[in-house]
Design a protein around this motif. Structure first.
Motif, PDB file in Angstrom:
ATOM      1  N   GLY A 161       0.790  -1.227   0.000  1.00 31.31           N
ATOM      2  CA  GLY A 161       0.000   0.000   0.000  1.00 31.31           C
ATOM      3  C   GLY A 161       0.821   1.275   0.000  1.00 31.31           C
ATOM      4  N   THR A 162       2.128   1.156   0.187  1.00 33.75           N
ATOM      5  CA  THR A 162       2.977   2.344   0.090  1.00 33.75           C
ATOM      6  C   THR A 162       3.168   2.679  -1.385  1.00 33.75           C
ATOM      7  OG1 THR A 162       5.007   1.032   0.139  1.00 33.75           O
ATOM      8  CG2 THR A 162       4.180   1.872   2.255  1.00 33.75           C
ATOM      9  N   TYR A 163       3.517   3.920  -1.637  1.00 28.99           N
ATOM     10  CA  TYR A 163       3.698   4.312  -3.033  1.00 28.99           C
ATOM     11  C   TYR A 163       4.719   5.434  -3.151  1.00 28.99           C
ATOM     12  CZ  TYR A 163       0.470   8.131  -1.897  1.00 28.99           C
ATOM     13  OH  TYR A 163      -0.140   9.216  -1.331  1.00 28.99           O
ATOM     14  N   THR A 164       5.218   5.573  -4.368  1.00 28.41           N
ATOM     15  CA  THR A 164       6.195   6.597  -4.683  1.00 28.41           C
ATOM     16  C   THR A 164       5.699   7.391  -5.880  1.00 28.41           C
ATOM     17  OG1 THR A 164       7.961   5.109  -3.976  1.00 28.41           O
ATOM     18  CG2 THR A 164       8.607   7.000  -5.307  1.00 28.41           C
ATOM     19  N   PHE A 165       5.724   8.708  -5.757  1.00 27.75           N
ATOM     20  CA  PHE A 165       5.398   9.572  -6.877  1.00 27.75           C
ATOM     21  C   PHE A 165       6.545   9.495  -7.877  1.00 27.75           C
ATOM     22  CE2 PHE A 165       6.067  13.775  -8.801  1.00 27.75           C
ATOM     23  CZ  PHE A 165       4.893  13.881  -9.541  1.00 27.75           C
ATOM     24  N   VAL A 166       6.230   9.233  -9.144  1.00 18.86           N
ATOM     25  CA  VAL A 166       7.247   9.115 -10.180  1.00 18.86           C
ATOM     26  C   VAL A 166       7.362  10.413 -10.974  1.00 18.86           C
ATOM     27  CG1 VAL A 166       7.944   7.860 -12.264  1.00 18.86           C
ATOM     28  CG2 VAL A 166       6.904   6.623 -10.348  1.00 18.86           C
ATOM     29  N   GLU A 167       6.232  10.892 -11.462  1.00 15.20           N
ATOM     30  CA  GLU A 167       6.237  12.117 -12.262  1.00 15.20           C
ATOM     31  C   GLU A 167       4.815  12.631 -12.473  1.00 15.20           C
ATOM     32  OE1 GLU A 167       7.083  11.836 -16.529  1.00 15.20           O
ATOM     33  OE2 GLU A 167       6.702   9.684 -16.407  1.00 15.20           O
ATOM     34  N   LYS A 168       4.740  13.891 -12.862  1.00 14.27           N
ATOM     35  CA  LYS A 168       3.485  14.470 -13.307  1.00 14.27           C
ATOM     36  C   LYS A 168       3.583  14.516 -14.819  1.00 14.27           C
ATOM     37  CE  LYS A 168       2.641  18.803 -12.276  1.00 14.27           C
ATOM     38  NZ  LYS A 168       2.181  20.047 -11.643  1.00 14.27           N
ATOM     39  N   ARG A 169       2.709  13.757 -15.483  1.00  9.81           N
ATOM     40  CA  ARG A 169       2.773  13.614 -16.938  1.00  9.81           C
ATOM     41  C   ARG A 169       1.696  14.479 -17.581  1.00  9.81           C
ATOM     42  NH1 ARG A 169       3.285   7.520 -18.638  1.00  9.81           N
ATOM     43  NH2 ARG A 169       5.110   7.792 -17.332  1.00  9.81           N
ATOM     44  N   ALA A 170       2.116  15.552 -18.229  1.00  8.37           N
ATOM     45  CA  ALA A 170       1.181  16.454 -18.897  1.00  8.37           C
ATOM     46  C   ALA A 170       0.617  15.793 -20.152  1.00  8.37           C
ATOM     47  CB  ALA A 170       1.885  17.754 -19.271  1.00  8.37           C
ATOM     48  N   THR A 171      -0.676  15.981 -20.363  1.00  4.63           N
ATOM     49  CA  THR A 171      -1.330  15.446 -21.549  1.00  4.63           C
ATOM     50  C   THR A 171      -2.326  16.483 -22.058  1.00  4.63           C
ATOM     51  OG1 THR A 171      -3.042  14.397 -20.212  1.00  4.63           O
ATOM     52  CG2 THR A 171      -1.169  13.026 -20.817  1.00  4.63           C
ATOM     53  N   ALA A 172      -2.504  16.530 -23.343  1.00  7.51           N
ATOM     54  CA  ALA A 172      -3.508  17.433 -23.915  1.00  7.51           C
ATOM     55  C   ALA A 172      -4.875  16.786 -23.728  1.00  7.51           C
ATOM     56  CB  ALA A 172      -3.226  17.656 -25.392  1.00  7.51           C
TER      57      ALA A 172
END
Length: 122
Positions: free
Chosen positions: A37-48
């Motif tokens: 249940g733990t997690y790691t933020f990888v990236e914020k991926r911009a999309t149109a």
């Protein structure tokens, strides 16, 4: 027991709550979720955004699916039938889960662990 890690795309405008429609999201938060249940933020991926006035082009949908190909699942508040089918045909599971991201990821980890979820090509 080996810890599993699943890459998840979360449709959110604030990184706290799942609050975006799949086709209208401007970005996805990409997260690596561990079986505990733990997690790691990888990236914020911009999309149109691909959904305009309730319609989208097949090309735009294909590009969005391609942008999320490294993910095993998406968490959204809403999604159209064609988009859901396109994701699932590419091995990406869809979960309509308007919730706090923390809570939803914990539920998803429990579900994945209980069902022994694996990405189709594993």
């Amino acid at each position: 027991m080996r810890r599993r890690v699943w890459r998840i795309a979360v449709a959110s405008s604030d990184a706290k709550v799942i609050n975006e429609h799949f086709g209208r999201a401007n970005e996805f938060f990409i997260i690596d979720l561990v079986s505990d249940g733990t997690y790691t933020f990888v990236e914020k991926r911009a999309t149109a955004p691909i959904c305009v006035n309730g319609e989208h082009s097949q090309q735009a949908l294909s590009e969005r699916v391609e942008a999320l190909k490294d993910c095993v699942a998406v968490l959204v508040t809403q999604i159209g039938t064609l988009a859901e089918r396109a994701l699932e045909q590419n091995g990406i599971s869809v979960f309509v889960q308007p919730d706090y991201i923390d809570s939803a990821l914990l539920k998803l980890a429990r579900y994945f662990t209980k069902t022994k979820f694996i990405k189709p090509e594993e």
